[in-house]
Design a protein around this motif. Structure first.
Motif, PDB file in Angstrom:
ATOM      1  N   ARG A   5      -2.384   4.629   9.494  1.00 65.44           N
ATOM      2  CA  ARG A   5      -1.910   5.313   8.084  1.00 65.44           C
ATOM      3  C   ARG A   5      -1.005   6.532   8.354  1.00 65.44           C
ATOM      4  NH1 ARG A   5      -3.678   7.076   3.206  1.00 65.44           N
ATOM      5  NH2 ARG A   5      -4.823   5.605   1.662  1.00 65.44           N
ATOM      6  N   GLN A  23       1.124   1.649   5.573  1.00 65.63           N
ATOM      7  CA  GLN A  23       0.245   0.893   6.659  1.00 65.63           C
ATOM      8  C   GLN A  23       0.920  -0.295   6.792  1.00 65.63           C
ATOM      9  OE1 GLN A  23      -4.046   1.697   6.013  1.00 65.63           O
ATOM     10  NE2 GLN A  23      -3.723   1.466   8.273  1.00 65.63           N
ATOM     11  N   ASP A  43       0.102   3.862   1.699  1.00 64.44           N
ATOM     12  CA  ASP A  43      -0.067   4.995   2.845  1.00 64.44           C
ATOM     13  C   ASP A  43       0.995   4.246   3.923  1.00 64.44           C
ATOM     14  OD1 ASP A  43      -1.327   2.337   3.508  1.00 64.44           O
ATOM     15  OD2 ASP A  43      -3.073   3.245   3.818  1.00 64.44           O
ATOM     16  N   ASP A  76       1.045  -1.177  -0.130  1.00 61.51           N
ATOM     17  CA  ASP A  76      -0.032  -0.061  -0.138  1.00 61.51           C
ATOM     18  C   ASP A  76       0.886   1.231   0.107  1.00 61.51           C
ATOM     19  OD1 ASP A  76      -2.278  -1.536   0.016  1.00 61.51           O
ATOM     20  OD2 ASP A  76      -2.900  -0.746   1.930  1.00 61.51           O
TER      21      ASP A  76
HETATM   22 MG    MG Z   1      -4.597   1.884   4.371  1.00 60.74          MG
END
Ligand code: MG
Ligand code: UDP
Length: 316
Positions: free
Chosen positions: A202, A101, A99, A97
């Motif tokens: 996040r 995460q 972000d 991802d």
């Molecule tokens: Mg995420």
């Protein structure tokens, strides 16, 4: 032979504000490995400056280590992952991802496992990070259901994975349009192992999944990996048939003993009950028909509007 290259695929939808951080984090763990690598950013029809940011990262990075694919509109994360897999040139591909995460610190471990001969390295969540109560309930319901229905243990799986070139090629060759990456890569088999990780908060921005999008995602995925809901229709029909026989007997007995009047409430209840089952069943079948229709149309999974080095790649 040149050293095996690693591809890292990053789907990005409105992630302009943090994508540079993502690149720095990835560079930070990949560079020390001493293997050549490429970062494949897939811009999933973002409405912010994501594509401009990718472009500038590419311009600032020598040797084509940053590559980009940009969709003509938002096609969803699944499509973005598949576009990334199609574009990847590495001997293995890691999907992560944008972000942050998914912990980038796990990448060296995944690569090491791959070098030891594993062909799929799954990221397994040990915690779900910060999710609200309703969301948590919905996701555990969804994973419980789909794991049971599809016979694949998908609980706590995520899209954070490393796939060997062999697996990437198999997935790239799959003709279906409605895909569920997590389950599909599981379904392919191959020599697999997992690393567990904790979902982080996040690091920037907010989630790009609306509730409606999540519900659609869940329904589609269940329908594409299991035909059980349709069997359920049959099971309900059998149950209802049993009820019908009992009611018939009761009605006949009442008729022949001269007590045929009354029972109006029963009639209303039966009509409401059976018509809701009938409508529900048609709905379930409708979901499958819609899915079949989508597949039959054979539209592309996504449309690439722009990409870096368009000439050298084949379109899917
Ligand atoms: Mg995420
Ligand atoms: N994403 C995407 N297309 C979408 C929605 C999300 O490419 O339509 C990407 C997003 O940019 C991120 C990843 O999918 O890299 C995970 O999304 P997000 O963090 O919003 O989901 P969550 O972690 O909340 O499940």
């Amino acid at each position: 032979m040149a050293k095996a290259q690693i591809s890292v695929i990053v789907p990005a939808f409105n992630e302009g504000e943090g994508l540079r951080l993502t690149q720095q984090a990835l560079d930070g763990v990949l560079a020390p490995l001493g293997l050549p690598y490429e970062l494949v950013f897939v811009n999933d029809g973002s409405r912010d400056d994501t594509w401009a940011v990718i472009e500038s990262m590419r311009a600032a990075t020598p040797n084509g280590a940053v590559r980009g694919v940009s969709f003509s509109r938002n096609f969803g994360k699944e499509s973005a992952i598949f576009a990334g897999l199609a574009a990847a040139r590495g001997a293995c591909a890691i999907v992560i991802d944008a972000d942050l995460q998914h912990p980038v610190e796990k990448i060296p471990e995944m690569v090491r496992l791959w070098q030891e001969g594993y062909e799929v390295v799954e990221g397994i969540k040990t915690s779900r990070g910060e999710e609200g109560g309703a969301h948590r309930l919905a996701t555990s319901l969804f994973y419980g259901l789909i794991s049971r229905l599809s016979g694949l243990d998908l609980e706590n799986t995520s899209d954070f994975k490393l796939l060997d070139r062999k697996v990437v090629d198999v997935i790239n060759a799959m003709p279906e349009r409605n895909t569920f990456f997590r389950a599909l890569s599981f379904w392919t088999g191959f020599k697999r192992t997992s690393v567990s990780y904790e979902v982080k908060k996040r690091q920037f921005g907010e989630t790009k999944w609306s509730t409606a999008k999540l519900v659609r995602y869940a329904v589609r995925n269940i329908a594409s990996f299991s035909a059980f809901p349709m069997t359920l229709v049959l099971i309900l029909a059998v149950i209802l048939f049993g009820v019908a026989i009992v009611m018939t007997l009761i009605a006949l007995i009442q008729k022949f003993t001269g007590r045929a009047l009354g029972g109006f409430t029963t009639v209303i209840l039966l009509i409401l009950f059976s018509s809701s089952i009938i409508m529900g069943s048609i709905g379930i079948i409708g979901i499958y028909i819609a899915q079949i229709y989508e597949e039959v149309k054979q539209r592309p999974r996504y449309i690439v509007a722009e990409r870096f080095e368009a000439s050298s790649e084949e379109e899917r």
